[in-house]
Design a protein around this motif. Structure first.
Motif, short mmCIF file in Angstrom:
data_model
loop_
_atom_site.label_atom_id
_atom_site.label_comp_id
_atom_site.label_asym_id
_atom_site.label_seq_id
_atom_site.Cartn_x
_atom_site.Cartn_y
_atom_site.Cartn_z
N LEU A 149 0.81 -1.22 0.00
CA LEU A 149 0.00 0.00 0.00
C LEU A 149 0.84 1.27 0.00
O LEU A 149 0.31 2.37 -0.06
CB LEU A 149 -0.89 0.02 1.25
CG LEU A 149 -2.08 -0.91 1.30
CD1 LEU A 149 -2.59 -1.06 2.73
CD2 LEU A 149 -3.20 -0.40 0.39
N LEU B 93 -6.13 6.50 5.41
CA LEU B 93 -6.56 5.11 5.67
C LEU B 93 -5.73 4.52 6.80
O LEU B 93 -4.49 4.58 6.78
CB LEU B 93 -6.39 4.27 4.39
CG LEU B 93 -6.66 2.76 4.54
CD1 LEU B 93 -8.10 2.48 4.96
CD2 LEU B 93 -6.35 2.03 3.23
N VAL C 220 -3.97 -12.74 1.90
CA VAL C 220 -4.89 -12.60 0.76
C VAL C 220 -5.08 -11.12 0.42
O VAL C 220 -5.06 -10.72 -0.75
CB VAL C 220 -6.26 -13.26 1.08
CG1 VAL C 220 -7.23 -13.10 -0.09
CG2 VAL C 220 -6.07 -14.73 1.43
N LEU C 221 -5.24 -10.30 1.47
CA LEU C 221 -5.41 -8.87 1.26
C LEU C 221 -4.18 -8.27 0.57
O LEU C 221 -4.28 -7.49 -0.38
CB LEU C 221 -5.68 -8.17 2.61
CG LEU C 221 -5.87 -6.65 2.59
CD1 LEU C 221 -6.98 -6.23 1.64
CD2 LEU C 221 -6.16 -6.12 4.00
N GLU D 29 -4.14 -9.20 -3.07
CA GLU D 29 -5.18 -8.46 -3.79
C GLU D 29 -4.73 -7.02 -4.07
O GLU D 29 -4.93 -6.50 -5.17
CB GLU D 29 -6.45 -8.47 -2.94
CG GLU D 29 -7.74 -8.21 -3.68
CD GLU D 29 -8.07 -9.29 -4.72
OE1 GLU D 29 -8.74 -8.93 -5.69
OE2 GLU D 29 -7.62 -10.47 -4.56
N ILE D 30 -4.11 -6.39 -3.09
CA ILE D 30 -3.62 -5.01 -3.26
C ILE D 30 -2.51 -4.99 -4.32
O ILE D 30 -2.49 -4.12 -5.20
CB ILE D 30 -3.08 -4.43 -1.93
CG1 ILE D 30 -4.13 -4.43 -0.83
CG2 ILE D 30 -2.49 -3.02 -2.15
CD1 ILE D 30 -5.20 -3.37 -0.92
N ILE E 140 -3.96 -5.04 -7.86
CA ILE E 140 -4.51 -3.80 -8.41
C ILE E 140 -3.44 -2.72 -8.56
O ILE E 140 -3.59 -1.80 -9.33
CB ILE E 140 -5.69 -3.24 -7.58
CG1 ILE E 140 -5.22 -2.92 -6.15
CG2 ILE E 140 -6.86 -4.20 -7.55
CD1 ILE E 140 -6.19 -1.99 -5.43
N ARG E 141 -2.37 -2.87 -7.80
CA ARG E 141 -1.30 -1.86 -7.89
C ARG E 141 -0.36 -2.11 -9.05
O ARG E 141 0.41 -1.24 -9.43
CB ARG E 141 -0.49 -1.83 -6.59
CG ARG E 141 -1.23 -1.18 -5.43
CD ARG E 141 -0.97 0.31 -5.42
NE ARG E 141 -1.98 1.03 -4.67
CZ ARG E 141 -1.73 1.87 -3.70
NH1 ARG E 141 -0.50 2.11 -3.32
NH2 ARG E 141 -2.71 2.50 -3.09
#
Lengths: 250, 322
Positions: free
Chosen positions: B228, B261, B312-313, B316-317, B320-321
């Motif tokens: 992130l 966030l 998993v998170l 997933e990030i 998309i990144r």
């Protein structure tokens, strides 16, 4: 050498804050007051400095406020501080008003160094040490996590964004202390007994006008509890989608 | 000539810090409402990008310059800025509430015989007076306050005020050489910490608590933070246990943060922790106890096993990144 440590008397961090009827102060009902947590590091560093210098060094704990502040002064005495001084004033002072009283006393005692917690966990202004230093014309290093005094030379590391700054300066000085600087000692039973017998000197706090005025105090608007999306990783896809499309934060 | 409001910019290694643009925006907005003239002031050796400040509503930058000013010196910066403020009769100074700003602002206030309100999250003009809103008790409550002194100093919390763009403006940079600066107190070196980002400056924070079960499991937090571009934070419990360094601690005896966030993993949400992070714009909680207080402030939550969810998170990030 004469060493000062300045302590404040604050609500325990576990306190749930309620606003008073005047909407300018908190409701003290049921609130437990403690010595400001950051001031314990200041007391410890003052005692370590005295132990290092030796001779006839003396450590004073000074607090500005009402009679109840004596509890926190006594805590410092129990840890090993030599003398306690209450600069009495029951009125509400801002950081500048408190700093004026402390500067006046530090000067009249002739302390070459004073330790403060980096902030009081009540109003969190985080400026009393710096203001006191500037009023006295002393050097000041705030938010210190490592402190060395050799002769009159100070080398201190202070915590800043992304690392530590190494600052060099000289006595006379004010140091404000951050967690990580030391491990505050526990008061021994002997220390506690001795502290109860000590007289805390009471003096009128030097007069000083406040520069700031509180108009109102309120609680944050409570947030609506959010959504629990699931109980395992099958909820991850929805979480990511919400963060992207609804919150737009990733 | 109108009285002046000064935006005190902050540079490190010759580059302006992000908060400087927020400071510039706030000062230029207040200038309009109070009918003051706005100027930005920066202390440094060589400073890049000063032209950029015009995009935030300021047309004049004063660079107080000396080769000794590349590193912070509290005595030197205080003297340089307070002398300049007196010279131009500034009535208001806006400073970022950073480590530097929090050291500098109160000293300037004493020199200018003024009051100082720190860590403001809102500054509003009411009947010609600036009313400051700031958190107290680490965010458990807020005060509205004003200054009665002639000169007024405010520090603003980073990441809270928007740096607003005004296009098509130009900037006039004036250099003032400062001779024989006061170097009684001087930064001699900087020790960078291992973490990539500091929680106090990060836009996204991923924090771990006791639910991480041990320091060896923080690689899960670090991986998610990496994906992130976030900073790693920690609860007091894990800092006191020695799992993580104090500089990562979020909460009442750590740092009070307001990122866009905040992802809380294995953090139950002690009152001291909630106080320090509840002003985050969005909060995600991952915790196996669905009754944990952290869910009462979270926007989105997953009430499950973080050891299963976090990898998993992170994947997933990353997807998309990429």
């Amino acid at each position: 050498m004469k060493i000062a440590v300045c302590v404040s008397h604050v609500p325990d961090t576990a306190t749930r804050i309620k606003i008073g009827a005047d909407r300018k102060t908190i409701d003290p009902t049921g609130v437990t007051y403690i010595i400001n947590p950051y001031d314990e590091f200041a007391v410890e560093e003052a005692l370590k400095t005295k132990e290092k210098i030796g001779g006839d060094s003396i450590v004073y704990a000074i607090s500005v406020g009402g009679d109840t502040n004596k509890e926190s002064i006594r805590k410092a005495l129990a840890m090993g501080v030599d003398e306690g001084i209450l600069l009495k004033d029951d009125s509400i002072r801002d950081s500048f008003g408190i700093a004026h009283a402390l500067a006046d006393e530090i000067k009249s005692l002739g302390c070459e160094i004073a330790f403060f917690g980096k902030q009081s966990v009540d109003f969190d202004n985080s400026i009393t040490g710096q203001v006191t230093a500037e009023l006295l014309g002393y050097n000041c290093v705030p938010v210190v996590v490592d402190f060395k005094l050799e002769g009159s030379k100070i080398t201190a590391e202070r915590e800043i964004e992304g690392g530590r700054e190494v600052v060099e300066t000289e006595l006379p000085a004010i140091i404000t202390t951050q967690k990580g600087l030391n491990e505050p000692r526990y008061a021994s039973l002997k220390g506690i007994m001795a502290s109860k017998k000590k007289t805390i000197a009471e003096k009128a706090a030097a007069q000083s006008p406040n520069h700031s005025e509180i108009i109102d105090m309120n609680l944050p608007t409570s947030k609506q509890p959010g959504r629990i999306l699931g109980t395992d990783s099958s909820a991850v896809a929805e979480l990511v989608k919400l963060l992207r499309e609804e919150a737009k934060v990733i | 000539m109108a009285n002046k409001i000064l935006a005190i910019l902050e540079q490190r290694e010759g580059s302006l810090k992000k908060v400087s643009y927020e400071v510039a925006s706030v000062a230029s907005k207040l200038a309009k409402e109070l009918n003051l003239e706005v100027e930005a002031v920066v202390v440094g050796a060589d400073v890049n990008d000063l032209n950029n400040i015009s995009k935030y509503g300021i047309q004049k930058v004063i660079h107080l310059k000396n080769s000794e000013f590349s590193n912070y010196t509290s005595s030197g910066y205080t003297e340089a800025i307070s002398n300049y403020s007196k010279e131009v009769n500034a009535v208001c100074l806006i400073v970022g509430n950073t480590s530097l700003g929090n050291d500098l602002a109160p000293r300037l206030a004493v020199k200018l015989n003024s009051g100082c309100i720190t860590d403001c999250v809102n500054l509003q003009v009411e009947s010609g007076e600036v009313i400051a809103t700031r958190p107290i008790y680490a965010g458990k409550a807020f005060t509205k306050a004003k200054l009665s002194s002639v000169v007024k100093v405010f520090t603003i919390r980073p990441n809270v005020f928007k740096a607003e763009l005004n296009e098509n403006e130009t900037c006039n940079i004036e250099i003032k050489e400062i001779s024989s600066p006061n170097l009684k107190s001087k930064v001699v070196s900087f020790k960078k910490s291992e973490g990539k980002l500091d929680v106090a400056e990060a836009d996204i924070i991923v924090s771990g608590g006791r639910g991480m079960k041990g320091p060896e499991n923080f690689n899960l937090i670090e991986s998610l933070a990496d994906s992130l571009g976030a900073a790693v934070g920690a609860s007091r419990a894990v800092v006191d246990a020695g799992w993580r360094p104090h500089r990562e601690q979020v909460g009442q005896t750590g740092k009070t943060v307001s990122p866009s966030l905040y992802v809380a993993c294995g953090i139950s949400g002690a009152i001291q922790h909630l106080a320090g992070m509840s002003t985050s714009k969005y909060i995600v909680a991952i915790n196996k106890d669905k009754d944990a207080p952290i869910f009462s402030v979270a926007d989105y939550g997953i009430a499950g096993d973080l050891f299963e969810i976090l990898p998993v998170l992170t994947e997933e990030i990353k997807k998309i990144r990429s």
